[in-house]
Scaffold this active site. Sequence first.
Site, mmCIF file in Angstrom:
data_model
loop_
_atom_site.group_PDB
_atom_site.id
_atom_site.type_symbol
_atom_site.label_atom_id
_atom_site.label_comp_id
_atom_site.label_asym_id
_atom_site.label_seq_id
_atom_site.Cartn_x
_atom_site.Cartn_y
_atom_site.Cartn_z
ATOM 1 N N PRO A 2 68.966 97.471 -16.642
ATOM 2 C CG PRO A 2 70.513 98.995 -15.991
ATOM 3 C CD PRO A 2 68.916 99.077 -16.160
ATOM 4 C CD GLU A 3 67.506 91.653 -18.489
ATOM 5 O OE1 GLU A 3 67.581 90.464 -18.685
ATOM 6 O OE2 GLU A 3 66.464 92.292 -19.213
ATOM 7 C CE LYS A 57 67.343 92.572 -12.356
ATOM 8 N NZ LYS A 57 66.326 92.905 -13.276
ATOM 9 N NE ARG A 259 59.579 92.343 -16.300
ATOM 10 C CZ ARG A 259 60.340 93.093 -16.100
ATOM 11 N NH1 ARG A 259 61.268 93.461 -17.042
ATOM 12 N NH2 ARG A 259 60.794 93.878 -14.954
#
Length: 269
Positions: A2-3, A57, A259
């Site tokens: 979740p960002e 976040k 990433r």
Amino acid sequence: MPELPEVETSRRGISPYLVDHTILYAEVRNTRLRWPVSGEILSLSDEPVLSVRRRAKYLLIELTRGWIIVHLGMSGSLRVLPEYSEPEKHDHVDLVMDSGKVLRYTDPRRFGAWLWTDNPETCSVLAHLGPEPLEAEFSADYLYQASRGKKTAIKQWIMDNKVVVGVGNIYASESLFAAGIHPDRAAGSLNENDAAVLVSVIKQVLQLSIEQGGTTLRDFLQSDGKPGYFAQELRVYGRNGEPCRTCGTPIETAKHGQRSTFFCRRCQK
């Protein structure tokens, strides 16, 4: 993971069920998350909720005697359910409310966190964070000045929470595509116009994702159990080998800091 848009979506979803209500108690079925669940949370009793905020976040639940800090980790989600809903295997934390509802935290991979602080401004996990991307402090001039002399690839640099918070992997790829900036470019190569365009599109991409309820790729669900719909808007992320929706060139992928980065070689310079 979740960002920022997913965390903001969660905040907006849970706030009406928490603010101006009282936490009767917390039921913690597994204290072994990324860090052990704070003892203050284990002992909650009749605690009024004053606000639910977001910093980067992290979700910050303000109580009369302190703050609960929640991080969703890699696979966490929050749902509002009837109080006596049967918990499942990965349902680790419940906040039982006086309204007959329960805020339930689900986290299959257990990389999230439930922490306590008396003061968010001095909390170690929040103290060194950069500006919020949707606030005025994150401006073209700020980004341009901060990037001077930086040799780090721009994709990796804008994902640094000390530079700006909440621009995670999905939204970094999407923002750089929208700005026409190649992810391998050195951050210090940005000119003032590049910085202005990039700041503008980061704000636009994040705001659109929030309006769409975030991006559901695997684990993320909104507080009502529904998926986020921004995945339908993705221009490059997760589309390796597929034609660019602007020019038709195959989307490529590369690694930045372990990433995957997705980009169009023709559209991004």
